[in-house]
Design a protein around this motif. Structure first.
Motif, PDB file in Angstrom:
ATOM      1  N   GLU A  61      21.887  62.224  69.071  1.00 46.62           N
ATOM      2  CA  GLU A  61      22.616  62.932  68.034  1.00 46.62           C
ATOM      3  C   GLU A  61      21.651  63.770  67.197  1.00 46.62           C
ATOM      4  O   GLU A  61      20.450  63.554  67.204  1.00 46.62           O
ATOM      5  N   SER A  62      22.223  64.722  66.479  1.00 45.93           N
ATOM      6  CA  SER A  62      21.460  65.559  65.539  1.00 45.93           C
ATOM      7  C   SER A  62      20.274  66.245  66.205  1.00 45.93           C
ATOM      8  O   SER A  62      19.186  66.349  65.637  1.00 45.93           O
ATOM      9  N   PHE A  63      20.485  66.726  67.415  1.00 50.72           N
ATOM     10  CA  PHE A  63      19.419  67.428  68.135  1.00 50.72           C
ATOM     11  C   PHE A  63      19.334  68.883  67.683  1.00 50.72           C
ATOM     12  O   PHE A  63      20.270  69.444  67.097  1.00 50.72           O
ATOM     13  N   ALA A  64      18.177  69.475  67.952  1.00 52.06           N
ATOM     14  CA  ALA A  64      17.960  70.894  67.672  1.00 52.06           C
ATOM     15  C   ALA A  64      18.627  71.740  68.754  1.00 52.06           C
ATOM     16  O   ALA A  64      18.942  71.262  69.848  1.00 52.06           O
ATOM     17  N   THR A  65      18.819  73.019  68.452  1.00 48.17           N
ATOM     18  CA  THR A  65      19.422  73.954  69.399  1.00 48.17           C
ATOM     19  C   THR A  65      18.600  75.234  69.430  1.00 48.17           C
ATOM     20  O   THR A  65      18.238  75.777  68.381  1.00 48.17           O
ATOM     21  N   GLN A  88      14.807  69.024  77.634  1.00 49.63           N
ATOM     22  CA  GLN A  88      13.658  68.781  76.766  1.00 49.63           C
ATOM     23  C   GLN A  88      14.026  68.089  75.466  1.00 49.63           C
ATOM     24  O   GLN A  88      13.228  68.053  74.538  1.00 49.63           O
ATOM     25  N   GLY A  89      15.256  67.590  75.363  1.00 48.83           N
ATOM     26  CA  GLY A  89      15.649  66.868  74.163  1.00 48.83           C
ATOM     27  C   GLY A  89      16.394  67.696  73.146  1.00 48.83           C
ATOM     28  O   GLY A  89      16.801  67.177  72.101  1.00 48.83           O
ATOM     29  N   TYR A  90      16.591  68.983  73.425  1.00 54.97           N
ATOM     30  CA  TYR A  90      17.346  69.848  72.536  1.00 54.97           C
ATOM     31  C   TYR A  90      18.356  70.646  73.363  1.00 54.97           C
ATOM     32  O   TYR A  90      18.255  70.729  74.593  1.00 54.97           O
ATOM     33  N   ALA A  91      19.331  71.211  72.691  1.00 54.94           N
ATOM     34  CA  ALA A  91      20.332  72.035  73.367  1.00 54.94           C
ATOM     35  C   ALA A  91      19.793  73.450  73.550  1.00 54.94           C
ATOM     36  O   ALA A  91      18.986  73.940  72.752  1.00 54.94           O
ATOM     37  N   VAL A  92      20.261  74.097  74.606  1.00 54.00           N
ATOM     38  CA  VAL A  92      19.964  75.512  74.825  1.00 54.00           C
ATOM     39  C   VAL A  92      21.283  76.242  75.024  1.00 54.00           C
ATOM     40  O   VAL A  92      22.139  75.799  75.803  1.00 54.00           O
ATOM     41  N   VAL A  93      21.453  77.321  74.304  1.00 53.88           N
ATOM     42  CA  VAL A  93      22.651  78.155  74.415  1.00 53.88           C
ATOM     43  C   VAL A  93      22.219  79.508  74.971  1.00 53.88           C
ATOM     44  O   VAL A  93      21.363  80.178  74.387  1.00 53.88           O
ATOM     45  N   LEU A 262       5.225  77.625  75.784  1.00 51.90           N
ATOM     46  CA  LEU A 262       4.718  77.617  74.413  1.00 51.90           C
ATOM     47  C   LEU A 262       5.842  77.312  73.424  1.00 51.90           C
ATOM     48  O   LEU A 262       5.660  76.532  72.478  1.00 51.90           O
ATOM     49  N   ILE A 263       7.005  77.901  73.640  1.00 53.16           N
ATOM     50  CA  ILE A 263       8.150  77.648  72.776  1.00 53.16           C
ATOM     51  C   ILE A 263       8.584  76.189  72.876  1.00 53.16           C
ATOM     52  O   ILE A 263       8.902  75.541  71.863  1.00 53.16           O
ATOM     53  N   ASN A 264       8.589  75.649  74.088  1.00 50.27           N
ATOM     54  CA  ASN A 264       8.961  74.247  74.264  1.00 50.27           C
ATOM     55  C   ASN A 264       8.009  73.330  73.504  1.00 50.27           C
ATOM     56  O   ASN A 264       8.441  72.364  72.855  1.00 50.27           O
ATOM     57  N   GLU A 265       6.707  73.614  73.558  1.00 50.27           N
ATOM     58  CA  GLU A 265       5.744  72.814  72.803  1.00 50.27           C
ATOM     59  C   GLU A 265       5.997  72.933  71.309  1.00 50.27           C
ATOM     60  O   GLU A 265       5.875  71.953  70.566  1.00 50.27           O
ATOM     61  N   LYS A 266       6.365  74.129  70.871  1.00 52.79           N
ATOM     62  CA  LYS A 266       6.674  74.328  69.455  1.00 52.79           C
ATOM     63  C   LYS A 266       7.908  73.526  69.061  1.00 52.79           C
ATOM     64  O   LYS A 266       7.927  72.872  67.996  1.00 52.79           O
ATOM     65  N   MET A 267       8.940  73.540  69.891  1.00 50.13           N
ATOM     66  CA  MET A 267      10.148  72.780  69.603  1.00 50.13           C
ATOM     67  C   MET A 267       9.857  71.283  69.505  1.00 50.13           C
ATOM     68  O   MET A 267      10.369  70.590  68.618  1.00 50.13           O
ATOM     69  N   LYS A 268       9.014  70.787  70.399  1.00 51.11           N
ATOM     70  CA  LYS A 268       8.663  69.363  70.368  1.00 51.11           C
ATOM     71  C   LYS A 268       7.846  69.022  69.125  1.00 51.11           C
ATOM     72  O   LYS A 268       8.048  67.973  68.505  1.00 51.11           O
ATOM     73  N   ALA A 269       6.926  69.908  68.750  1.00 52.54           N
ATOM     74  CA  ALA A 269       6.116  69.670  67.554  1.00 52.54           C
ATOM     75  C   ALA A 269       6.989  69.667  66.301  1.00 52.54           C
ATOM     76  O   ALA A 269       6.800  68.842  65.397  1.00 52.54           O
ATOM     77  N   LEU A 270       7.955  70.578  66.245  1.00 52.99           N
ATOM     78  CA  LEU A 270       8.854  70.619  65.097  1.00 52.99           C
ATOM     79  C   LEU A 270       9.713  69.356  65.015  1.00 52.99           C
ATOM     80  O   LEU A 270       9.943  68.814  63.927  1.00 52.99           O
ATOM     81  N   ALA A 271      10.172  68.883  66.183  1.00 54.14           N
ATOM     82  CA  ALA A 271      10.973  67.653  66.210  1.00 54.14           C
ATOM     83  C   ALA A 271      10.151  66.457  65.746  1.00 54.14           C
ATOM     84  O   ALA A 271      10.638  65.591  65.005  1.00 54.14           O
ATOM     85  N   LYS A 272       8.889  66.409  66.183  1.00 51.63           N
ATOM     86  CA  LYS A 272       8.003  65.313  65.785  1.00 51.63           C
ATOM     87  C   LYS A 272       7.746  65.339  64.282  1.00 51.63           C
ATOM     88  O   LYS A 272       7.785  64.306  63.611  1.00 51.63           O
ATOM     89  N   ALA A 273       7.498  66.525  63.742  1.00 57.79           N
ATOM     90  CA  ALA A 273       7.259  66.658  62.302  1.00 57.79           C
ATOM     91  C   ALA A 273       8.500  66.282  61.499  1.00 57.79           C
ATOM     92  O   ALA A 273       8.402  65.628  60.455  1.00 57.79           O
TER      93      ALA A 273
END
Length: 278
Positions: A61-65, A88-93, A262-273
Motif C-alpha cells: 500500500e501507499s506506493f509511489a507512482t 520495482q515496488g512502485y507503479a508505472v503509468v 538511474l531513475i530506478n535507483e533514484k526512486m528506490k533511494a527516495l522510498a528508503k529515505a
C-alpha cells in the motif's frame, strides 16, 4: 526532418512495441487502455489517443507512482513501459497523447496534464500514494514533463498544483521551445526559440526537485546537453533542488536504458529515505 532524426523516431516506435510485450511478475497487475478524459469527447482522434496503461503492486500500500511519457518528437510513438522500471515496488503509468500534425501545440501538453490529473485523482484506488507522484519521459516525453513541472497552468486547469508533484526526471528533454512546435509555425527546426512553450522560460524558484539526464554532449541531438545545462544553471541559481547527469558514450537513443536504471535507483533511494522519516 533530418535523416538521422527520422531513423531514431522509427527505432523508437519499434521499441515501443517490443517493450509492450514485457511480462510483469507475480505481485503486480496491469490494466490497459484506460481513458483519462474527464469529459465526454466526440473527437475520434482524442478518444483514440487519450488513454493510459498502469502496472501497479498488488501486495503493498501507499506506493509511489512514476508517470511515463514516450518520445517520438511529438509526431510519433506510443505508450510503453521501459523494462528497467518494471516490478520495482512502485507503479508505472504509461501515457499516450495526441501527436502533430493531427494535433497542434499545445494539445499534446494539455493531454499530458489531463493524464497526470487522472493519476492524482485515481491512484489511491489502486493503493498508491498521491503524495508520491513522479514524472519522467524520454525526448519529447522529457519536454512534456518539464512543461508540466514548470508551467503551472497546465495542471492548474484540472485543479492540481504542480508543486504537489514529488519530482520530475526528464531524459534528453528539449528545454527550448520544441522543434516540432517551431515546425508547426513554419520556422527552422534547428534555430532555438525560447517563448512560453519553452521549459527554460517557465523556471520558478519554488519548482519541485528535478533530475535532468542527457546523453554524451558529443553524441546527443543538436545542443540537447547544452540546453539542459542551461536549464540546470537557471534552476540552481533559483535554489531549486536539481542535478544534471551527462551519460558518457550514449547518444540520444541509447541513453534511454541507462537513464531508466538511474531513475530506478533514484526512486528506490527516495522510498528508503521516506521510510526512515515515517
Amino acid at each position: 526532418m533530418k535523416r538521422s532524426t527520422f531513423i531514431f523516431i522509427i527505432c523508437q516506435v519499434l521499441l515501443c512495441y517490443v517493450l509492450q510485450a514485457q511480462e510483469i511478475t507475480e505481485g503486480y497487475r496491469m490494466e490497459k487502455n484506460i481513458s483519462y478524459l474527464h469529459t465526454d469527447e466526440t473527437d475520434a482522434y482524442k478518444q483514440e489517443r487519450c488513454k493510459l496503461d498502469i502496472i501497479y503492486p498488488t501486495n503493498k500500500e501507499s506506493f509511489a507512482t512514476l508517470v511515463w511519457f514516450h518520445g517520438g518528437g511529438l509526431e510519433f510513438g506510443a505508450k510503453h513501459f521501459p523494462k528497467e522500471l518494471l516490478n520495482q515496488g512502485y507503479a508505472v503509468v504509461a501515457v499516450n497523447y495526441r501527436l502533430s500534425p493531427r494535433a497542434s501545440n499545445p494539445a499534446y501538453t494539455e493531454d499530458a496534464a489531463e493524464a497526470v490529473a487522472w493519476v492524482f485523482e485515481n491512484i489511491q484506488k489502486y493503493g498508491g500514494d498521491p503524495a508520491q507522484i513522479y514524472l519522467s519521459g524520454h525526448s519529447a516525453g522529457g519536454y512534456l514533463v518539464l512543461m508540466l513541472g514548470l508551467a503551472k497552468d497546465y495542471l492548474g486547469k484540472w485543479g492540481i498544483d504542480a508543486n504537489r508533484l514529488a519530482g520530475v526526471f526528464p531524459i534528453s528533454g528539449q528545454t527550448t521551445t520544441h522543434y516540432t512546435i517551431r515546425k508547426e509555425r513554419g520556422l527552422p527546426s534547428d534555430v532555438p526559440i525560447i517563448d512560453q512553450y519553452a521549459p527554460s522560460n517557465n523556471v520558478r524558484k519554488d519548482a519541485v526537485p528535478m533530475m535532468l539526464i542527457t546523453g554524451d554532449r558529443e553524441l546527443e541531438m543538436l545542443a540537447r546537453y547544452e540546453e539542459n545545462a542551461h536549464l540546470y544553471a537557471l534552476l540552481k541559481a533559483m535554489g531549486v533542488e536539481v542535478v544534471l547527469y551527462e551519460l558518457q558514450g550514449f547518444n540520444h537513443g541509447t541513453v534511454l536504458n541507462p537513464a531508466c536504471l538511474l531513475i530506478n535507483e533514484k526512486m528506490k533511494a527516495l522510498a528508503k529515505a521516506r521510510k526512515k522519516t515515517n
